[in-house]
Design an enzyme around this catalytic site. Sequence first.
Site, mmCIF file in Angstrom:
data_model
loop_
_atom_site.group_PDB
_atom_site.id
_atom_site.type_symbol
_atom_site.label_atom_id
_atom_site.label_comp_id
_atom_site.label_asym_id
_atom_site.label_seq_id
_atom_site.Cartn_x
_atom_site.Cartn_y
_atom_site.Cartn_z
ATOM 1 N N GLU A 278 31.489 35.752 -7.317
ATOM 2 C CA GLU A 278 32.162 34.738 -6.488
ATOM 3 C C GLU A 278 33.337 35.393 -5.783
ATOM 4 O OE1 GLU A 278 33.471 31.795 -9.294
ATOM 5 O OE2 GLU A 278 31.466 30.969 -9.582
ATOM 6 N N LYS A 280 37.032 35.975 -4.926
ATOM 7 C CA LYS A 280 38.251 35.707 -5.693
ATOM 8 C C LYS A 280 39.339 35.346 -4.691
ATOM 9 C CE LYS A 280 41.306 37.534 -9.172
ATOM 10 N NZ LYS A 280 42.415 36.858 -8.549
ATOM 11 N N GLU A 432 40.943 38.407 -2.574
ATOM 12 C CA GLU A 432 41.464 39.521 -3.365
ATOM 13 C C GLU A 432 40.376 40.423 -3.907
ATOM 14 O OE1 GLU A 432 43.750 37.350 -6.400
ATOM 15 O OE2 GLU A 432 45.309 38.796 -5.924
ATOM 16 N N LYS A 437 30.742 36.686 -13.041
ATOM 17 C CA LYS A 437 30.623 35.805 -14.207
ATOM 18 C C LYS A 437 29.204 35.780 -14.758
ATOM 19 C CE LYS A 437 34.181 32.771 -12.281
ATOM 20 N NZ LYS A 437 34.509 31.441 -11.747
ATOM 21 N N LYS A 457 37.194 40.434 -13.292
ATOM 22 C CA LYS A 457 37.779 40.426 -11.946
ATOM 23 C C LYS A 457 37.760 41.832 -11.372
ATOM 24 C CE LYS A 457 42.391 39.945 -14.038
ATOM 25 N NZ LYS A 457 43.619 39.183 -14.126
HETATM 26 P P1 ATP Z 1 45.398 36.108 -15.199
HETATM 27 O O1 ATP Z 1 45.245 34.693 -14.739
HETATM 28 O O2 ATP Z 1 44.094 36.772 -15.454
HETATM 29 O O3 ATP Z 1 46.448 36.280 -16.243
HETATM 30 P P2 ATP Z 1 46.597 36.440 -12.798
HETATM 31 O O4 ATP Z 1 47.260 35.121 -13.004
HETATM 32 O O5 ATP Z 1 47.400 37.567 -12.233
HETATM 33 O O6 ATP Z 1 45.951 36.945 -14.060
HETATM 34 P P3 ATP Z 1 44.347 37.056 -11.246
HETATM 35 O O7 ATP Z 1 44.368 38.440 -11.736
HETATM 36 O O8 ATP Z 1 44.610 36.897 -9.810
HETATM 37 O O9 ATP Z 1 45.348 36.108 -11.945
HETATM 38 O O10 ATP Z 1 42.903 36.447 -11.663
HETATM 39 C C1 ATP Z 1 42.556 35.225 -12.142
HETATM 40 C C2 ATP Z 1 42.848 34.068 -11.198
HETATM 41 O O11 ATP Z 1 42.052 34.146 -10.017
HETATM 42 C C3 ATP Z 1 42.450 32.725 -11.765
HETATM 43 O O12 ATP Z 1 43.414 32.232 -12.650
HETATM 44 C C4 ATP Z 1 42.306 31.863 -10.520
HETATM 45 O O13 ATP Z 1 43.559 31.298 -10.205
HETATM 46 C C5 ATP Z 1 41.965 32.867 -9.426
HETATM 47 N N1 ATP Z 1 40.614 32.709 -8.852
HETATM 48 C C6 ATP Z 1 40.333 32.856 -7.538
HETATM 49 N N2 ATP Z 1 39.023 32.719 -7.298
HETATM 50 C C7 ATP Z 1 38.430 32.460 -8.483
HETATM 51 C C8 ATP Z 1 37.074 32.226 -8.873
HETATM 52 N N3 ATP Z 1 36.079 32.263 -8.023
HETATM 53 N N4 ATP Z 1 36.855 32.002 -10.188
HETATM 54 C C9 ATP Z 1 37.862 31.982 -11.097
HETATM 55 N N5 ATP Z 1 39.161 32.209 -10.768
HETATM 56 C C10 ATP Z 1 39.448 32.448 -9.485
#
Ligand code: ATP
Length: 622
Positions: A278, A280, A432, A437, A457
């Site tokens: 998906e 991000k 990003e 998944k 991720k």
């Molecule tokens: P983490 O939440 O893993 O502690 P972080 O807050 O820095 O780290 P990211 O590293 O950016 O977050 O990665 C997870 C976040 O990405 C999720 O909490 C969500 O907000 C965001 N996200 C964006 N697109 C998706 C998606 N398709 N599925 C799940 N999360 C997504």
Amino acid sequence: MSVDWKDNEPVPYAALCKTFETIESTTKRLEIQKHLTSLFTRVVEKNPEDFLTVIYLCLNRVCPEYENHELGVGESLLIKSIAETTGRKPAKVKEELSKWGDLGKVAKDSKTTQPTLFVPKPLTVKVVFDKMKIIAGISGHDSQERKVREIKFLLTACRGKEAKYLIRSLEGKLRIGLAEQTVLTSLAQSIVKDPAQKLSRAKETEESTEASEIVKSAYSEVPSYDIIVPILLKYGVKGLEERCKLKPGIPVKPMLAHPTKSITEVLDRVEGHKFTCEFKYDGERAQVHMLEDGTLKIYSRNLEDSSTKFPDIIERMSQIVKPDTKSFVLDCEVVAWDPEKECLLPFQILSTRKRKDVKEKDIKVIVCLFAFDLLYLNGESFLKKPLEERRQHLINAFQEVDNKFSFVRHMNATNTEEIQTFLDESFKCNCEGLMIKVLDGQESTYEPSKRSRNWLKLKKDYLSGVGDSLDLVVIGAHLGRGKRTNVYGAFLLACYNPEEEKYQTICKIGTGFSDVSLENHFKFLKEHEISAPRNYYDYDKGANPDVWFEPVQVWEVKAADLSISPIYKAAVGMVDHNKGVSLRFPRFIQVREDKKAEDATTCEQVAEMYRSQFNNSENMQL
Ligand code: ATP
């Protein structure tokens, strides 16, 4: 020796503090567990009405986490209260604080040297908890005086060690090495324990492990002791399984993803599974709830109620929800959106939105909601269903609306080339990177609060070598010189060690700041300067900053790589016997408003990032 009390009598605060003291004196997890279970069991036997209060005091909370009533009384107010209660001068209290770094100890010592004319009634857990709730709720005119008055009432009644734990609780953190997971396990053990039932040791362990799994799982679905504890007391652990289920109006702790550094790594991890990629999106996590009565709520990543931040989303839901959809919990990302160009805007734009009480007419930053998961629909929890099925329900229950609501873009890729193409496309769309998944089977259920390997991720950052940015707590600063006179010139950052409840220094940072951001940091952090480093800051004298801060803000930081350091303490003992890990060429990216200090990158994650620099040499190039 534990402090005892009679059946049906209120639990004395002294009994709780005695347990705190015993827990603080050991680092052995099993011993901590034993002492806590022993206290909980006695409370359940003698006065179950106080059980919830005892649990809240152990966790240092006054209500469920998602209601966000923080205790956190400021240092100066506590110093004032201690000084006025004990007849000491505030300057003397401050001096002692600089010496010990623990205001709790200072309060206890000050009380010991204070002559007492009359002895107030001993404190009970209920009195302390009720007062704490009052203190947390005081605001507005006269609030400082009113808080001091309440704190003085409690402090005057404290005996022995009680003052130490009372002050630490009021500061917002007990710091006795008591993790929430331990509290949950003891909660299960104290209910499962039945002295009349003579079980073999093995049987007892098996039952207690099963019970603690049930309690932990219930808590991640329904993070409210207000709900869990009464059910446990009335129906036992098995009753919890049936009666404690996810429901709209109570946010679920979000499932988190595991960072990866290359497509090869991703493919290794998901081998043998059907998986999906998906986009991000670069926004803010939002859990959208609709209750049976039609009420809509939005919760942030850390379970904060952010409904008043997004009145535009609340308003548009009626267009998005299909007629048969009566109640739901939707996992989404809110992203800043340009409706004219129909494109995604970076998180920095979204972060300029006011944090609460936004009026629709004042909205300048338009947002689009991207849904990626459905956790509950029309009375049924989907947490245990495979992602493939959840996704299908999601698509059936909602409809896309241009510029307002969309399902996340996805592709069920199978090989490196397909993933690479989709990854490139995500970058072109200002995303990003990708979330990969697992789609089917047991491993694709929704795992609340877990950083799961079933969600990976893959971010742009992996190309820089580190795999992910780090979220670090600002604990100190160096005064600026030259162009940076009048603001802080560089900052001391720390990661979090949840086992020891310590902040471990990781680097000094002076890069990535604009003049405006330096001014803003100065304005904000100046308010949080403290007179001495906390005794839960793990630092080396060689990295001493000019000023110290309370651990109140988390910054996202990127780095070239991680190296072993004799000065910094991050992950000390985990990758090297007595040296820590530090960041090379750290660069400030942004403030993480949605993370609390305890949500910062952990020492465990730092150690893993350090190690993975060597494990993963086949880093992919774009
Ligand atoms: P983490 O939440 O893993 O502690 P972080 O807050 O820095 O780290 P990211 O590293 O950016 O977050 O990665 C997870 C976040 O990405 C999720 O909490 C969500 O907000 C965001 N996200 C964006 N697109 C998706 C998606 N398709 N599925 C799940 N999360 C997504």
